[in-house]
Design an enzyme around this catalytic site. Sequence first.
Site, PDB file in Angstrom:
ATOM      1  N   ASN A  53      -7.258  -0.257  13.999  1.00 60.21           N
ATOM      2  CA  ASN A  53      -8.712  -0.307  13.770  1.00 60.21           C
ATOM      3  C   ASN A  53      -9.129  -1.567  13.002  1.00 60.21           C
ATOM      4  O   ASN A  53     -10.253  -1.657  12.513  1.00 60.21           O
ATOM      5  CB  ASN A  53      -9.182   0.949  13.022  1.00 60.21           C
ATOM      6  CG  ASN A  53      -8.564   1.070  11.634  1.00 60.21           C
ATOM      7  OD1 ASN A  53      -7.789   0.210  11.223  1.00 60.21           O
ATOM      8  ND2 ASN A  53      -8.903   2.127  10.922  1.00 60.21           N
ATOM      9  N   ASP A  59       0.844  -1.207   0.000  1.00 58.18           N
ATOM     10  CA  ASP A  59       0.000   0.000   0.000  1.00 58.18           C
ATOM     11  C   ASP A  59       0.877   1.254   0.000  1.00 58.18           C
ATOM     12  O   ASP A  59       2.098   1.163   0.179  1.00 58.18           O
ATOM     13  CB  ASP A  59      -0.987  -0.011   1.175  1.00 58.18           C
ATOM     14  CG  ASP A  59      -0.324  -0.187   2.537  1.00 58.18           C
ATOM     15  OD1 ASP A  59       0.924  -0.134   2.613  1.00 58.18           O
ATOM     16  OD2 ASP A  59      -1.044  -0.385   3.530  1.00 58.18           O
ATOM     17  N   HIS A 118      -7.635  -2.663  10.200  1.00 60.61           N
ATOM     18  CA  HIS A 118      -7.379  -2.648   8.751  1.00 60.61           C
ATOM     19  C   HIS A 118      -6.192  -3.541   8.394  1.00 60.61           C
ATOM     20  O   HIS A 118      -5.316  -3.815   9.212  1.00 60.61           O
ATOM     21  CB  HIS A 118      -7.215  -1.225   8.206  1.00 60.61           C
ATOM     22  CG  HIS A 118      -5.960  -0.491   8.564  1.00 60.61           C
ATOM     23  ND1 HIS A 118      -5.930   0.881   8.691  1.00 60.61           N
ATOM     24  CD2 HIS A 118      -4.687  -0.896   8.789  1.00 60.61           C
ATOM     25  CE1 HIS A 118      -4.698   1.266   8.968  1.00 60.61           C
ATOM     26  NE2 HIS A 118      -3.926   0.216   9.043  1.00 60.61           N
ATOM     27  N   GLU A 127      -9.774  -0.252   5.152  1.00 55.51           N
ATOM     28  CA  GLU A 127     -10.315   0.280   6.403  1.00 55.51           C
ATOM     29  C   GLU A 127     -11.627  -0.416   6.766  1.00 55.51           C
ATOM     30  O   GLU A 127     -12.241  -1.079   5.918  1.00 55.51           O
ATOM     31  CB  GLU A 127     -10.578   1.783   6.223  1.00 55.51           C
ATOM     32  CG  GLU A 127      -9.328   2.622   6.052  1.00 55.51           C
ATOM     33  CD  GLU A 127      -8.641   2.977   7.364  1.00 55.51           C
ATOM     34  OE1 GLU A 127      -8.312   2.056   8.140  1.00 55.51           O
ATOM     35  OE2 GLU A 127      -8.418   4.179   7.604  1.00 55.51           O
TER      36      GLU A 127
END
Length: 241
Positions: free
Chosen positions: A133, A66, A135, A140
Amino acid sequence: MELDVLSVDAWAERVAGDLVARLVSEPALRLCLPTGDTPAPVYAALATRLEAGEASLQRATVVLLDEWVGLDPDDPARCDGRLRRELLDRVRPRPAAFYTVRVDELPPGEAAARHDEVAAGGLSLTLLGLGANGHVGFNEPGSTADSPTRVVALEMGSREAAVERYGAGRIPEAGITLGIDRLLASDEIWLLVTGARKAEVLERALRGPMGPDVPASFLRSHPRLRVIADTAAAALVTRTP
Ligand code: GLP
């Protein structure tokens, strides 16, 4: 799913050693690699082993997982720069190919599409970190098992992390990530998780409902998922009820 829980001290060396073994048995590996604080000690240990001649990246292909959108090419938080500094620039010979996300030359949507084509060529082994979180990559919360490679509007916490945790010069606009669909198409996945701050999210990813609230939970549907955690991160998944 295989869950390996290792001592905090042994974790990075063990992951690096297992990567070396994979490169020896499969030198033309197509590796998808993440950046972030989790894999950094693995890359340090791996670079030392590669320099010592235990294995080589010469025939391997490296695909970046990413990238941020909106950071300068030389920003210290850039994923491509980090992977070069922490691993690729430290080893000779270099990999046969290193595919970055082409955010400097192309509009974000096109850069995502080109990166997806690279991943569509096949990934033999994908390493992933786990976001606080839930991800994976920049998939996400809200992502689904068939989320494609794309430009992602990041949660504010993820954007701020670029500055607060990785030293970015500004808050990035967005992210580009390989989609969960591509990650699940990889032959094998190693999810790397360390530190007490990841204990709760790892428990949700492995023991909670599989769904978009914790995108990492979708990895459980992969037939060759290996979770490699240290004892601090695994505290809540290894306790006896
Ligand atoms: C970042 C990256 C992910 C990374 C995750 C965990 O935002 N987009 O690819 O794996 O968050 O990062 P860290 O290992 O620094 O905790």
